[in-house]
Design an enzyme around this catalytic site. Structure first.
Site, PDB file in Angstrom:
ATOM      1  N   SER A  23      -2.680  -0.870   1.206  1.00  8.64           N
ATOM      2  CA  SER A  23      -3.925  -0.298   1.254  1.00  8.64           C
ATOM      3  C   SER A  23      -4.355   0.720   0.639  1.00  8.64           C
ATOM      4  CB  SER A  23      -4.007   0.590   2.827  1.00  8.64           C
ATOM      5  OG  SER A  23      -3.775  -0.713   3.799  1.00  8.64           O
ATOM      6  N   HIS A  56      -1.965  -7.745   5.718  1.00  6.82           N
ATOM      7  CA  HIS A  56      -2.023  -7.529   7.221  1.00  6.82           C
ATOM      8  C   HIS A  56      -2.216  -8.750   8.040  1.00  6.82           C
ATOM      9  CE1 HIS A  56      -2.933  -3.381   5.925  1.00  6.82           C
ATOM     10  NE2 HIS A  56      -1.618  -3.051   6.341  1.00  6.82           N
ATOM     11  N   LYS A  83      -4.955  14.819  10.306  1.00  5.86           N
ATOM     12  CA  LYS A  83      -4.709  14.277   8.943  1.00  5.86           C
ATOM     13  C   LYS A  83      -5.983  13.278   8.751  1.00  5.86           C
ATOM     14  CE  LYS A  83      -0.200  12.975   7.506  1.00  5.86           C
ATOM     15  NZ  LYS A  83       0.851  11.783   7.589  1.00  5.86           N
ATOM     16  N   ARG A 101       7.793  -6.272   2.326  1.00  3.11           N
ATOM     17  CA  ARG A 101       7.197  -6.497   1.133  1.00  3.11           C
ATOM     18  C   ARG A 101       8.359  -6.347  -0.095  1.00  3.11           C
ATOM     19  NH1 ARG A 101       2.132  -2.546   1.215  1.00  3.11           N
ATOM     20  NH2 ARG A 101       3.618  -1.800   2.348  1.00  3.11           N
TER      21      ARG A 101
HETATM   22  P1  ADP Z   1       1.736   2.293   7.775  1.00  2.00           P
HETATM   23  O1  ADP Z   1       1.061   3.548   7.469  1.00  2.00           O
HETATM   24  O2  ADP Z   1       2.531   2.316   9.041  1.00  2.00           O
HETATM   25  O3  ADP Z   1       2.915   1.570   6.475  1.00  2.00           O
HETATM   26  P2  ADP Z   1       0.160   0.107   6.867  1.00  2.00           P
HETATM   27  O4  ADP Z   1      -1.334  -0.392   7.455  1.00  2.00           O
HETATM   28  O5  ADP Z   1       0.198   0.496   5.612  1.00  2.00           O
HETATM   29  O6  ADP Z   1       0.695   1.100   7.941  1.00  2.00           O
HETATM   30  O7  ADP Z   1       0.965  -1.237   7.143  1.00  2.00           O
HETATM   31  C1  ADP Z   1       1.179  -1.873   8.589  1.00  2.00           C
HETATM   32  C2  ADP Z   1       2.124  -2.916   8.435  1.00  2.00           C
HETATM   33  O8  ADP Z   1       1.917  -3.851   7.355  1.00  2.00           O
HETATM   34  C3  ADP Z   1       3.504  -2.545   7.920  1.00  2.00           C
HETATM   35  O9  ADP Z   1       4.502  -3.219   8.455  1.00  2.00           O
HETATM   36  C4  ADP Z   1       3.724  -2.832   6.587  1.00  2.00           C
HETATM   37  O10 ADP Z   1       4.917  -3.289   5.893  1.00  2.00           O
HETATM   38  C5  ADP Z   1       2.632  -4.241   6.470  1.00  2.00           C
HETATM   39  N1  ADP Z   1       2.040  -4.368   5.214  1.00  2.00           N
HETATM   40  C6  ADP Z   1       1.245  -3.623   4.420  1.00  2.00           C
HETATM   41  N2  ADP Z   1       0.639  -4.426   3.418  1.00  2.00           N
HETATM   42  C7  ADP Z   1       1.317  -5.697   3.699  1.00  2.00           C
HETATM   43  C8  ADP Z   1       1.294  -6.856   2.577  1.00  2.00           C
HETATM   44  N3  ADP Z   1       0.631  -6.812   1.679  1.00  2.00           N
HETATM   45  N4  ADP Z   1       1.987  -7.972   3.109  1.00  2.00           N
HETATM   46  C9  ADP Z   1       2.652  -7.790   4.348  1.00  2.00           C
HETATM   47  N5  ADP Z   1       2.857  -6.905   4.907  1.00  2.00           N
HETATM   48  C10 ADP Z   1       2.102  -5.763   4.810  1.00  2.00           C
END
Ligand code: ADP
Length: 162
Positions: A129, A18, A42, A91
């Site tokens: 995450s 992120h 949730k 990704r």
């Molecule tokens: P969501 O539940 O909306 O997917 P996340 O917190 O998992 O929320 O992710 C938020 C954003 O960050 C999304 O656009 C996701 O694709 C991006 N993201 C998550 N992990 C990575 C990573 N390792 N590298 C690049 N972008 C990421």
């Protein structure tokens, strides 16, 4: 007109993936608002306010970045904060398919808002995450997947779930 982007996610927890997307997007926008989306029905792993504090800590020296929380549709949040861009990271092909549908539907709901995608750096492709949370739940060392300023000990505190 200020170029404002919203970077929505659950950030449970916020990872180096992120952080990298946001830092790389900084030259493109005047302001980036990291929006922690939540659903009061949730349960998350880490409490909302903790997630917010951690993200603020990462960007404490970057005035262009703000952190907010919101329950509802991302397009409604964008309207509220006058953002015309939604920033997302990509990704994998699976991410693409999922993001394509959401991006196209968001565009139908508000045609003034554009979704902007940045490809993840190769070294961050496997980081999610969910995986980081699993490592932390089992008290493993996830520090290489978390922003460098984080104190890993705080991530072993009692989360929401228990
Ligand atoms: P969501 O539940 O909306 O997917 P996340 O917190 O998992 O929320 O992710 C938020 C954003 O960050 C999304 O656009 C996701 O694709 C991006 N993201 C998550 N992990 C990575 C990573 N390792 N590298 C690049 N972008 C990421």
């Amino acid at each position: 007109m200020k170029r404002i982007a919203v970077f929505p996610g659950s950030f449970d927890p916020f990872t180096v993936g992120h952080e990298s997307i946001i830092r790389r997007a900084l030259p493109m926008f005047d302001e980036i608002i990291i929006m922690i989306g939540y659903n009061s029905n949730k349960r998350s792993y880490y409490p909302l306010d903790k997630r917010k504090d951690w993200i603020k800590q990462v960007f404490q020296d970057v005035p262009q970045i703000k952190v907010g929380k919101f329950e509802g549709l991302t397009v409604d949040y964008c309207q509220k904060v006058h953002a015309r861009y939604i920033l997302r990271g990509l990704r994998t092909a699976a991410d693409f398919e999922y993001e394509r549908a959401i991006g196209q539907i968001n565009k139908k709901m508000n045609e003034d808002i554009e979704t902007v995608f940045l490809l993840t750096l190769p070294e961050h492709t496997a980081i999610s995450s969910t995986i980081v949370r699993d490592i932390l739940r089992h008290r493993g060392d996830a520090s290489q997947f978390l922003p460098a300023c984080f104190n890993i000990d705080e991530f072993y505190d009692e989360p929401d779930e228990f």
